[in-house]
Structures are given as C-alpha cells and as structure tokens.
Design a protein around this motif. Structure first.
Motif: not given
Length: 227
Positions: A40-48, A123-134
């Motif tokens: 999650g830390d890695a995902l948040l760094t990328f999405i931000s 969500r099957d490793r789909n970053i687009e599913a989590i992006r709008p929520i973040i």
C-alpha cells in the motif's frame, strides 16, 4: 461504511489488512498486515505522484516532491484512516488497545496503507480501481495544509540537496526493527546516498525513523558547511 471497505470481494483479505501484529500474537492462526502495508505504501507513493503531476502542470519537481510527501506522511494518512472508518475496525491486541492504539497515528496510517494494498489485490491488481478512491481523499486535503506541511519535511529537504549535488541519484533508506514491544515497535533507519551513510535515526514507526535519519543527515551537512 466508506466505499473503500464496502466493496471488498474477499473478506479474508480485508480482515488481514485490518490485523495488527499484536492481535496475531494473541490469536495464533491469524495473519498480520505488514506485507500489505508495504504494498500500500508503494501504491500511495505512485498514485500521489501521478495525481500531482496531472493536477499541477506548472509545478517543478521539487514542489511536487514536497506536496507528495505531505499527502502520504503519517499524520495525513492517519486522518484518511479515520475518514474511512478504520479507527473503529482495526484488530489490535490488548496491549495496543490499552496504549490507545485506536488513536495512534502510526497504527492508523499503517492500517490505511495495508487496506489500500489489499484493495488493489482484491481488484485483480487493477490500480485504476483504487485510484479514484485515493484521489477523492487527496482532494479533501486543503491546499494550504499541504503547503505548510511540505515546507518542514526533512526527507524532502534532504532529497532536494541530494538531487542538487548528485543529479538523478536518490537517497536510499534502509529501515529495520531494532526493539520495542509488539504493539509499539522501534525502528532504526539509515539513509545512504550512492552507498555512503549520511544519517541515522530511531522512531516508533518506519516513517518516523526515516524522518529522523534525514534530520540527522541535514544536521551533519550543516556542521560541514555544505548547506
């Protein structure tokens, strides 16, 4: 219930994301959330980073770096955790509860990171599913709050110095647990640049230890007259 928690398909994955190591120690057979926290830390760094790149086309790299750090720092992530209701859903051991773990910025931020990582997997490793929520959560942060916090972030200040003096090389933080209790671990962080040690720091969380390592590096640079 917030949509981040409401839409989970795999309830076991969500339960793991909410489970702190202190709970596992009292309930053998459960699985703690530390691997999910890392993801999650890695995902948040990328999405931000991508969020700021898109939202502020006029900003230079150093400004975007400061703002990214402000969005994903421990206190801000703890606020996001409360906003989605994690403060009442974390699975903590008795000791952590007695130490007011449900109000701990470190535990809240770590659990939030774990839930983000779990949702991505769910969500099957789909970053687009989590992006709008973040990004909805990022949008809720007042711009002035981001600006004020970013100006005092030691990791950003040290990274700017490194990039000014070393070009594309970035600081490398090596962080490991060095003591403490299961519900209140202590970490030691070392920050290196091109394999050379610049600073060390201890903290009750990984991010706190890394911040202190950056502060130590900046202090040493000042004493040497390099900044």
């Amino acid at each position: 219930m917030h949509k981040l928690l409401l839409n989970f398909q795999d309830e076991k994955l969500l339960r793991q994301a909410l489970t702190h190591r202190s709970y596992v120690n009292e309930n053998p057979g459960e699985v703690h959330n530390e691997r999910l926290e890392f993801l999650g830390d890695a995902l948040l760094t990328f999405i931000s980073g991508e969020y700021l790149y898109r939202k502020y086309p006029e900003f230079a790299e150093d400004e975007m770096t400061r703002r990214r750090s402000a969005l994903v720092q421990e206190k801000q992530l703890a606020k996001f955790a409360i906003a989605v209701g994690l403060d009442s859903k974390m699975r903590l051991g008795r000791g952590a509860i007695q130490d007011r773990g449900f109000q701990s910025p470190n535990l809240l931020s770590s659990t939030f990171e774990a839930v983000v990582g779990a949702y991505y997997l769910d969500r099957d490793r789909n970053i687009e599913a989590i992006r709008p929520i973040i990004e909805d959560l990022f949008n809720s942060v007042p711009q002035m709050t981001v600006e004020v916090r970013s100006n005092v972030d030691s990791k950003n200040l040290f990274q700017e110095w490194v990039q000014t003096n070393f070009g594309t090389i970035l600081p490398n933080y090596v962080t490991q647990r060095c003591g403490g209790l299961d519900h209140a671990p202590e970490y030691l962080a070392k920050v290196l640049v091109d394999e050379q040690l610049y600073g060390e720091g201890r903290g009750c969380g990984k991010k706190g230890a890394e911040k202190r390592a950056a502060e130590d590096a900046l202090s040493k640079l000042k004493k040497q007259g390099l900044i």
